[in-house]
Design a protein around this motif. Structure first.
Motif, PDB file in Angstrom:
ATOM      1  N   HIS A 176       1.576  58.604  34.279  1.00 46.12           N
ATOM      2  CA  HIS A 176       2.842  57.940  33.943  1.00 46.12           C
ATOM      3  C   HIS A 176       3.794  58.932  33.284  1.00 46.12           C
ATOM      4  O   HIS A 176       5.011  58.858  33.472  1.00 46.12           O
ATOM      5  CB  HIS A 176       2.582  56.760  33.003  1.00 46.12           C
ATOM      6  CG  HIS A 176       1.864  55.619  33.651  1.00 46.12           C
ATOM      7  ND1 HIS A 176       2.385  54.926  34.727  1.00 46.12           N
ATOM      8  CD2 HIS A 176       0.667  55.041  33.380  1.00 46.12           C
ATOM      9  CE1 HIS A 176       1.543  53.976  35.094  1.00 46.12           C
ATOM     10  NE2 HIS A 176       0.491  54.024  34.297  1.00 46.12           N
ATOM     11  N   ASP A 177       3.228  59.853  32.534  1.00 45.34           N
ATOM     12  CA  ASP A 177       4.046  60.845  31.843  1.00 45.34           C
ATOM     13  C   ASP A 177       4.819  61.702  32.839  1.00 45.34           C
ATOM     14  O   ASP A 177       6.022  61.945  32.671  1.00 45.34           O
ATOM     15  CB  ASP A 177       3.150  61.728  30.966  1.00 45.34           C
ATOM     16  CG  ASP A 177       3.948  62.714  30.125  1.00 45.34           C
ATOM     17  OD1 ASP A 177       4.934  62.293  29.485  1.00 45.34           O
ATOM     18  OD2 ASP A 177       3.589  63.908  30.105  1.00 45.34           O
ATOM     19  N   ILE A 178       4.145  62.157  33.889  1.00 44.17           N
ATOM     20  CA  ILE A 178       4.809  62.976  34.905  1.00 44.17           C
ATOM     21  C   ILE A 178       5.901  62.176  35.607  1.00 44.17           C
ATOM     22  O   ILE A 178       7.018  62.653  35.814  1.00 44.17           O
ATOM     23  CB  ILE A 178       3.794  63.509  35.936  1.00 44.17           C
ATOM     24  CG1 ILE A 178       2.885  64.553  35.288  1.00 44.17           C
ATOM     25  CG2 ILE A 178       4.506  64.106  37.145  1.00 44.17           C
ATOM     26  CD1 ILE A 178       1.805  65.088  36.212  1.00 44.17           C
ATOM     27  N   CYS A 179       5.579  60.951  35.964  1.00 47.66           N
ATOM     28  CA  CYS A 179       6.541  60.108  36.674  1.00 47.66           C
ATOM     29  C   CYS A 179       7.790  59.870  35.820  1.00 47.66           C
ATOM     30  O   CYS A 179       8.922  60.019  36.288  1.00 47.66           O
ATOM     31  CB  CYS A 179       5.882  58.782  37.041  1.00 47.66           C
ATOM     32  SG  CYS A 179       6.783  57.828  38.276  1.00 47.66           S
ATOM     33  N   ASP A 180       7.580  59.532  34.557  1.00 49.01           N
ATOM     34  CA  ASP A 180       8.704  59.238  33.662  1.00 49.01           C
ATOM     35  C   ASP A 180       9.531  60.485  33.362  1.00 49.01           C
ATOM     36  O   ASP A 180      10.768  60.450  33.395  1.00 49.01           O
ATOM     37  CB  ASP A 180       8.191  58.639  32.351  1.00 49.01           C
ATOM     38  CG  ASP A 180       7.577  57.260  32.540  1.00 49.01           C
ATOM     39  OD1 ASP A 180       7.860  56.630  33.578  1.00 49.01           O
ATOM     40  OD2 ASP A 180       6.809  56.827  31.659  1.00 49.01           O
ATOM     41  N   LYS A 181       8.843  61.584  33.068  1.00 44.12           N
ATOM     42  CA  LYS A 181       9.556  62.811  32.713  1.00 44.12           C
ATOM     43  C   LYS A 181      10.286  63.413  33.914  1.00 44.12           C
ATOM     44  O   LYS A 181      11.359  64.008  33.760  1.00 44.12           O
ATOM     45  CB  LYS A 181       8.582  63.836  32.133  1.00 44.12           C
ATOM     46  CG  LYS A 181       8.057  63.481  30.753  1.00 44.12           C
ATOM     47  CD  LYS A 181       9.177  63.450  29.719  1.00 44.12           C
ATOM     48  CE  LYS A 181       8.625  63.231  28.323  1.00 44.12           C
ATOM     49  NZ  LYS A 181       9.707  63.168  27.298  1.00 44.12           N
ATOM     50  N   ALA A 182       9.715  63.277  35.102  1.00 48.52           N
ATOM     51  CA  ALA A 182      10.386  63.794  36.297  1.00 48.52           C
ATOM     52  C   ALA A 182      11.731  63.099  36.475  1.00 48.52           C
ATOM     53  O   ALA A 182      12.746  63.737  36.791  1.00 48.52           O
ATOM     54  CB  ALA A 182       9.510  63.586  37.527  1.00 48.52           C
ATOM     55  N   ARG A 183      11.741  61.802  36.269  1.00 47.33           N
ATOM     56  CA  ARG A 183      13.001  61.054  36.349  1.00 47.33           C
ATOM     57  C   ARG A 183      13.976  61.517  35.269  1.00 47.33           C
ATOM     58  O   ARG A 183      15.167  61.720  35.528  1.00 47.33           O
ATOM     59  CB  ARG A 183      12.719  59.557  36.186  1.00 47.33           C
ATOM     60  CG  ARG A 183      12.093  58.895  37.401  1.00 47.33           C
ATOM     61  CD  ARG A 183      11.654  57.493  37.051  1.00 47.33           C
ATOM     62  NE  ARG A 183      11.339  56.694  38.229  1.00 47.33           N
ATOM     63  CZ  ARG A 183      10.510  55.671  38.216  1.00 47.33           C
ATOM     64  NH1 ARG A 183       9.906  55.323  37.099  1.00 47.33           N
ATOM     65  NH2 ARG A 183      10.279  54.977  39.313  1.00 47.33           N
ATOM     66  N   GLU A 184      13.456  61.668  34.059  1.00 46.36           N
ATOM     67  CA  GLU A 184      14.306  62.052  32.926  1.00 46.36           C
ATOM     68  C   GLU A 184      14.905  63.439  33.122  1.00 46.36           C
ATOM     69  O   GLU A 184      16.114  63.649  32.941  1.00 46.36           O
ATOM     70  CB  GLU A 184      13.476  62.013  31.641  1.00 46.36           C
ATOM     71  CG  GLU A 184      14.223  62.452  30.396  1.00 46.36           C
ATOM     72  CD  GLU A 184      13.328  62.493  29.173  1.00 46.36           C
ATOM     73  OE1 GLU A 184      13.530  63.382  28.315  1.00 46.36           O
ATOM     74  OE2 GLU A 184      12.403  61.643  29.075  1.00 46.36           O
ATOM     75  N   TRP A 185      14.065  64.402  33.500  1.00 45.15           N
ATOM     76  CA  TRP A 185      14.535  65.779  33.613  1.00 45.15           C
ATOM     77  C   TRP A 185      15.479  65.981  34.791  1.00 45.15           C
ATOM     78  O   TRP A 185      16.435  66.748  34.702  1.00 45.15           O
ATOM     79  CB  TRP A 185      13.337  66.725  33.709  1.00 45.15           C
ATOM     80  CG  TRP A 185      12.548  66.797  32.435  1.00 45.15           C
ATOM     81  CD1 TRP A 185      13.016  66.582  31.163  1.00 45.15           C
ATOM     82  CD2 TRP A 185      11.158  67.082  32.298  1.00 45.15           C
ATOM     83  NE1 TRP A 185      12.004  66.721  30.248  1.00 45.15           N
ATOM     84  CE2 TRP A 185      10.847  67.032  30.906  1.00 45.15           C
ATOM     85  CE3 TRP A 185      10.138  67.380  33.194  1.00 45.15           C
ATOM     86  CZ2 TRP A 185       9.568  67.270  30.421  1.00 45.15           C
ATOM     87  CZ3 TRP A 185       8.860  67.620  32.712  1.00 45.15           C
ATOM     88  CH2 TRP A 185       8.581  67.565  31.338  1.00 45.15           C
ATOM     89  N   THR A 186      15.211  65.317  35.912  1.00 47.53           N
ATOM     90  CA  THR A 186      16.125  65.465  37.053  1.00 47.53           C
ATOM     91  C   THR A 186      17.469  64.810  36.747  1.00 47.53           C
ATOM     92  O   THR A 186      18.515  65.274  37.213  1.00 47.53           O
ATOM     93  CB  THR A 186      15.530  64.847  38.334  1.00 47.53           C
ATOM     94  OG1 THR A 186      15.096  63.499  38.069  1.00 47.53           O
ATOM     95  CG2 THR A 186      14.356  65.658  38.846  1.00 47.53           C
ATOM     96  N   LYS A 187      17.449  63.763  35.958  1.00 45.88           N
ATOM     97  CA  LYS A 187      18.711  63.131  35.550  1.00 45.88           C
ATOM     98  C   LYS A 187      19.504  64.081  34.665  1.00 45.88           C
ATOM     99  O   LYS A 187      20.730  64.211  34.798  1.00 45.88           O
ATOM    100  CB  LYS A 187      18.429  61.823  34.806  1.00 45.88           C
ATOM    101  CG  LYS A 187      19.680  61.031  34.455  1.00 45.88           C
ATOM    102  CD  LYS A 187      19.326  59.694  33.820  1.00 45.88           C
ATOM    103  CE  LYS A 187      20.582  58.888  33.503  1.00 45.88           C
ATOM    104  NZ  LYS A 187      20.249  57.575  32.883  1.00 45.88           N
ATOM    105  N   GLU A 188      18.798  64.781  33.774  1.00 49.41           N
ATOM    106  CA  GLU A 188      19.455  65.733  32.880  1.00 49.41           C
ATOM    107  C   GLU A 188      20.088  66.890  33.650  1.00 49.41           C
ATOM    108  O   GLU A 188      21.160  67.382  33.290  1.00 49.41           O
ATOM    109  CB  GLU A 188      18.448  66.292  31.870  1.00 49.41           C
ATOM    110  CG  GLU A 188      18.012  65.295  30.811  1.00 49.41           C
ATOM    111  CD  GLU A 188      16.979  65.887  29.863  1.00 49.41           C
ATOM    112  OE1 GLU A 188      16.631  67.085  30.033  1.00 49.41           O
ATOM    113  OE2 GLU A 188      16.513  65.167  28.965  1.00 49.41           O
TER     114      GLU A 188
END
Length: 218
Positions: A176-188
């Motif tokens: 879940h961490d990878i999934c959530d952070k991937a969304r967060e970082w690509t948004k950034e």
């Protein structure tokens, strides 16, 4: 690719008199271009020729789906279910998604227009280089697949995620961490993250990218 298998089966109705290697080559080609092992047309075409696929480790998943199809048609009713077959049954619904050749090509053209010259990063499970090769050839992008597990932390892949233009996350094969952070970082970074909820062959990946792009199209 499936049509070639169907035509071969029509021309070779008797399994015992068939060229086994020719069939294996056609079936392998189907899987290499992204046809999922759960494909209904593929397993129905092979329902009477399943024995010819025995001993091929790379076709193990497909054999389990064919076995399920044979049971559905009233064949092999006394054959015990293996652990792998049970797993295949659990995955059957999300994996089943077949597209016409016209739809596949239309989606490929649309996705290629967006990804031409871009960097595509895939995260989840065991890397599939053949899928990356197909994506690079069909979309004109660079494609890299990193091995991940459900216990990996996102920080391990942060640099790769931030550098990629498009990140595809195989949801069921990452934490879940990878999934959530991937969304967060690509948004950034103003990049793109696509969550792949079912299937991870080239066809399914292109389809999910297409659906993602449609959602962003004003």
């Amino acid at each position: 690719a499936i049509a070639a298998v169907e035509e071969w089966v029509r021309q070779n109705p008797e399994p015992n008199a068939c060229d086994r290697e020719a069939l294996i080559a056609l079936v392998t080609q189907c899987l290499d271009v992204g046809v999922p092992p759960s494909s209904i047309p593929l397993r129905q075409a092979l329902v009477h020729h399943h024995a010819l696929l025995e001993g091929e480790e790379k076709l193990a998943k497909l054999r389990e789906y064919i076995r399920l199809e044979r049971q559905k048609q009233g064949l092999d009713l006394d054959e015990p279910e293996t652990e792998d077959a049970a797993d295949a049954g659990d995955e059957e619904e999300p994996e089943e998604q077949d597209f016409s050749e016209e739809q596949r090509e239309a989606e490929r053209v649309a996705v290629a227009a967006a990804l031409l010259g871009k960097n595509l990063l895939l995260l989840g499970g065991v890397p599939k280089q053949k899928v990356c090769d197909v994506l690079q050839d069909q979309l004109g992008c660079s494609a890299r697949w990193l091995r991940t597990s459900k216990t990996d932390k996102a920080a391990k892949f942060e640099a790769d995620i931030r550098k990629a233009d498009y990140v595809v996350v195989v949801k069921n094969l990452v934490s879940h961490d990878i999934c959530d952070k991937a969304r967060e970082w690509t948004k950034e970074t103003g990049r793109h993250c696509v969550v792949l909820r079912s299937g991870y062959g080239a066809v399914q990946i292109v389809h999910h990218l297409y659906e993602y792009l449609l959602g962003r199209d004003p």
